[in-house]
Write a protein that holds these residues in place. Structure first.
Motif, short mmCIF file in Angstrom:
data_model
loop_
_atom_site.label_atom_id
_atom_site.label_comp_id
_atom_site.label_asym_id
_atom_site.label_seq_id
_atom_site.Cartn_x
_atom_site.Cartn_y
_atom_site.Cartn_z
N ILE A 161 0.84 -1.20 0.00
CA ILE A 161 0.00 0.00 0.00
C ILE A 161 0.88 1.25 0.00
O ILE A 161 1.87 1.33 0.72
CB ILE A 161 -0.91 0.01 1.25
CG1 ILE A 161 -1.96 -1.10 1.15
CG2 ILE A 161 -1.58 1.36 1.47
CD1 ILE A 161 -3.01 -0.89 0.09
N SER A 162 0.51 2.25 -0.80
CA SER A 162 1.26 3.51 -0.83
C SER A 162 0.77 4.43 0.28
O SER A 162 -0.31 4.23 0.86
CB SER A 162 1.08 4.21 -2.17
OG SER A 162 -0.26 4.69 -2.31
N ALA A 163 1.56 5.45 0.59
CA ALA A 163 1.20 6.40 1.64
C ALA A 163 -0.11 7.12 1.31
O ALA A 163 -0.98 7.30 2.16
CB ALA A 163 2.33 7.41 1.85
N GLU A 164 -0.24 7.53 0.05
CA GLU A 164 -1.46 8.24 -0.36
C GLU A 164 -2.69 7.36 -0.19
O GLU A 164 -3.73 7.79 0.30
CB GLU A 164 -1.33 8.67 -1.83
CG GLU A 164 -2.57 9.38 -2.36
CD GLU A 164 -2.48 9.66 -3.86
OE1 GLU A 164 -2.96 10.73 -4.29
OE2 GLU A 164 -1.93 8.80 -4.59
N VAL A 165 -2.56 6.09 -0.59
CA VAL A 165 -3.69 5.16 -0.50
C VAL A 165 -4.01 4.84 0.96
O VAL A 165 -5.17 4.73 1.35
CB VAL A 165 -3.42 3.89 -1.32
CG1 VAL A 165 -4.45 2.81 -1.01
CG2 VAL A 165 -3.43 4.22 -2.81
#
Length: 710
Positions: A453-457
């Motif tokens: 998972i990315s930080a934005e997500v």
């Protein structure tokens, strides 16, 4: 299976970063693409129940003829590889050859097997070698001479006398061998357990008939239930031509594992749901045999009630239950017992609230009775196949009798990468919002994030979850550190490794394959991390029992520190026997690493950070007891350890008004022990009876219902 000789540095990196049963993880999940939209419109399916006489529905004997096929292999419904097989018939013999190639979370695995059979499908020689999981291997051969089997496990050879009927199959068998097992059982009319080699006894049972339609073509399938190859019930479908179409089972890591004949992949969701329903139906009679009293008016008399709110224990008590709830708690003099009540006399025993396992992966329905037998009446599943876990939860919630603990669900989601897990994806803010909404509609309590998972997500997932009244738990994503993940909205952390990383100088540089330095919990970095966790109200489930299993020396039997290992069904004992690391590496690195895990938990607890007991997947039921024993070794009092598996998770989950303690008005989830857990936390292993949602069960009978020795 034997542990693969892997560097201890790689072991430690996996334990720290993805500690979810082995290395790096043993969790789970479901739907497709980024967000599953359900089944394709070209799919339909119907089911017919099996006739009363299974023999009447038996197919014609299997024919020896040349054939070949390919199965698509799935891990938690994510396609990860293929199996190819060839069956070559010549005269009175047939040779089966099968090969598996797959990639699980970035790690390649291969497995090969061969089986030589007579015209009656009697095995003559079986050989299997290769990877059975990311960190385990198998190397067996079985040669039949007259009525004797010569079994080779690596370089050790043993001989066994044979029953009249037997088959050769390994626990993590290629699907083609499973197909031949069913053909053999049918050909010889075997309806009772029969011998398998290198070990065990298998049962093949016709469950029913299913009709499926894919892209306009109909297929009539026979649904079989197989027991004794792995722990629990496998579902396998054969078509009218005797070929295997689908197999729903678990792999050597005890994760969901499916194989589907090429061309039938669109029906995977149907097969998973059908398998869960069939396994639960089969389990109900076994669980019912452990029943002492159905819901109604029940008086539990004479025991000492252990109050997890810190009040003194209540001796010579009466706990009165009506249907599902506790209606009175007091001394014999205070509580009047109705004449219509069923009285359970428990003088000299101790009552504690039903236990919680806050890090579970309910991969098989058989986990249900094992949890109940251990006193676990509530369980948080932190990642599973969507259809499976929804089906199981519905079965538990709606059944006349509970066949497992009350389930709280955390829906797993990962980003797209070579190491992603499961098939629910969120790579954009919009996908994150859609994933949360889907889980919310399905009645999930939490979102479980995984490593890609990315930080934005993560920020989007957390914002949407919080808006929906849900919380976010999981791993710290690979591209973030613990501080960043918590600031992005991670409310709870799975596994002690992530808090430990936050205590190491420059810890963000430590990734897979890197040797982890010792931690100093009194260092400035550690104090900063502890203060950060405390200020953010972060909840941690350490999964120490799993860490202990995975870091112990392979020459130390599991049963020396986990007594439950001595009670396991043979198929499960075999799978767990390959855990641990080489003795020299254990002494020099992995055991000190586990000591650091313990030190971190001790420091977190001392600082007042909320800790809830969870096990991931290890020894079903028993590992929760071990988790609490380790907490006491880490500095908890027995009462504090007990609270971490009762009232604390109830509060964390927002359910303290209904469960978590033995109080009037709460649901009747109670464990009846033969000894005082406040005197020794290990006495929680001495479970005599379990009251689950108002129904009373005999613990020993529950263990036996799923193949354990009480």
């Amino acid at each position: 299976m034997q542990a693969r000789s892997t560097s201890i540095e790689r072991l430690a990196g996996c334990l720290i970063l993805q500690l979810a049963i082995c290395l790096p993880a043993l969790p789970l999940s479901k739907p497709a693409g980024s967000v599953s939209k359900g089944s394709a419109s070209s799919q339909t399916a119907s089911t017919t129940q099996v006739p009363a006489d299974p023999a009447a529905a038996r197919l014609v004997p299997a024919r020896l003829q040349n054939e070949q096929g390919t199965f698509v292999l799935f891990k938690l419904q994510k396609p990860i590889g293929e199996e190819h097989y060839e069956l070559n018939a010549a005269g009175d013999t047939a040779d089966l050859k099968s090969s598996i190639e797959l990639t699980d979370r970035g790690m390649k695995e291969s497995l090969k097997a061969s089986l030589k059979m007579s015209s009656g499908l009697d095995p003559q020689h079986f050989e299997i070698a290769g990877d059975t999981s990311r960190l385990s291997r198998v190397d067996y051969s079985v040669t039949i001479k007259d009525q004797t089997a010569e079994v080779r496990r690596k370089n050790v050879v043993s001989k066994f006398d044979l029953s009249k009927r037997f088959f050769t199959i390994a626990g993590y068998a290629p699907v083609a061998v499973q197909m031949m097992l069913i053909r053999y059982a049918r050909m010889h009319g075997l309806r009772e357990p029969f011998q398998t080699l290198p070990e065990g006894r298998a049962t093949v049972e016709l469950c029913g008939h299913d009709t499926i339609e894919v892209s306009g073509s109909r297929a009539e399938l026979n649904h079989y239930l197989v027991s004794g190859v792995v722990w629990g019930t496998e579902s396998i479908w054969l078509d009218e031509n005797d070929k295997l179409v689908a197999c729903v089972t678990v792999d050597a890591e005890n994760d969901h594992f499916e194989a589907v004949q090429k061309g039938f992949e669109s029906q995977l969701g149907f097969f998973v749901t059908r398998a869960a329903t069939a396994a639960m139906s089969r389990l109900k009679d076994r669980v019912a045999s452990a029943l002492i009293s159905r819901r109604g008016v029940i008086a539990i008399t004479g025991a000492t009630v252990v109050n997890v709110d810190g009040k003194p224990p209540l001796k010579n008590s009466v706990v009165l239950i009506k249907d599902r709830r506790i209606v009175a708690v007091g001394t014999r003099a205070q509580v009047k017992i109705p004449k219509t009540a069923t009285v359970l006399e428990t003088t000299g025993k101790f009552l504690i609230p039903g236990l919680w396992d806050m890090h579970a992966h309910f991969q098989q329905v058989e986990w249900g009775p094992a949890y109940l037998a251990a006193g676990v009446t509530s369980s948080r599943d932190v990642g599973n196949e969507f259809e499976f876990i929804c089906t199981v939860r519905a079965g538990i919630d709606s059944g006349i009798l509970p066949i497992g603990p009350r389930l709280l669900l955390a829906g797993i989601v990962d980003g797209t990468s070579p190491t992603s897990f499961g098939i629910i994806r969120a790579d954009t803010v919009e996908q994150a919002q859609e994933v949360v909404q889907r889980y919310k509609r399905a009645g999930f309590d939490q979102i479980k994030v995984y490593g890609s998972i990315s930080a934005e997500v993560l920020r989007a997932l957390a914002a949407e979850a919080h808006k929906c009244g849900m919380t976010v738990t999981g791993h710290v994503p690979d591209q973030m550190d613990t501080f960043q993940a918590i600031e992005a909205g991670l409310d709870q952390i799975n596994h002690v490794g992530y808090p430990m990383f936050a205590m190491l100088p420059n810890y963000s540089n430590f990734r897979r394959g890197v040797r982890i330095p010792r931690v100093d919990v009194e260092s400035p970095q550690a104090r900063t991390a502890i203060e950060f966790l405390k200020n953010h109200g972060t909840v941690v489930d350490p999964t120490l029992a799993l860490g202990e299993i995975m870091t112990h020396s392979s020459d130390v039997p599991l049963s020396t520190f986990e007594p439950g290992a001595a009670t396991l069904p043979p198929e499960l004992a075999s799978a767990l026997s390959g855990t641990g690391v080489p003795p020299q590496q254990a002494a020099s690195y992995s055991r000190p690493l586990f000591e650091d895990f313990m030190a971190v938990v001790r420091a977190l607890h001392k600082a007042g950070i909320t800790i809830v007991a969870g096990t991931d997947q290890a020894v079903p039921g028993h590992s929760l007891h071990r988790e609490l024993e380790l907490y006491v070794q880490a500095g908890f009092t027995p009462l504090e350890a007990l609270q971490s598996a009762t009232i604390v998770p109830a509060k964390v989950s927002g359910r303290e008004r209904n469960i978590g303690s033995i109080e009037v008005g709460k649901l009747a989830d109670i464990v009846i022990l033969d000894a005082d857990p406040l005197e020794s936390i290990s006495n929680i292993r001495r479970t005599r009876y379990v009251v689950a949602d108002g129904a009373v069960f005999d613990s020993a009978a529950l263990w036996r219902s799923v193949g354990f020795r009480p």
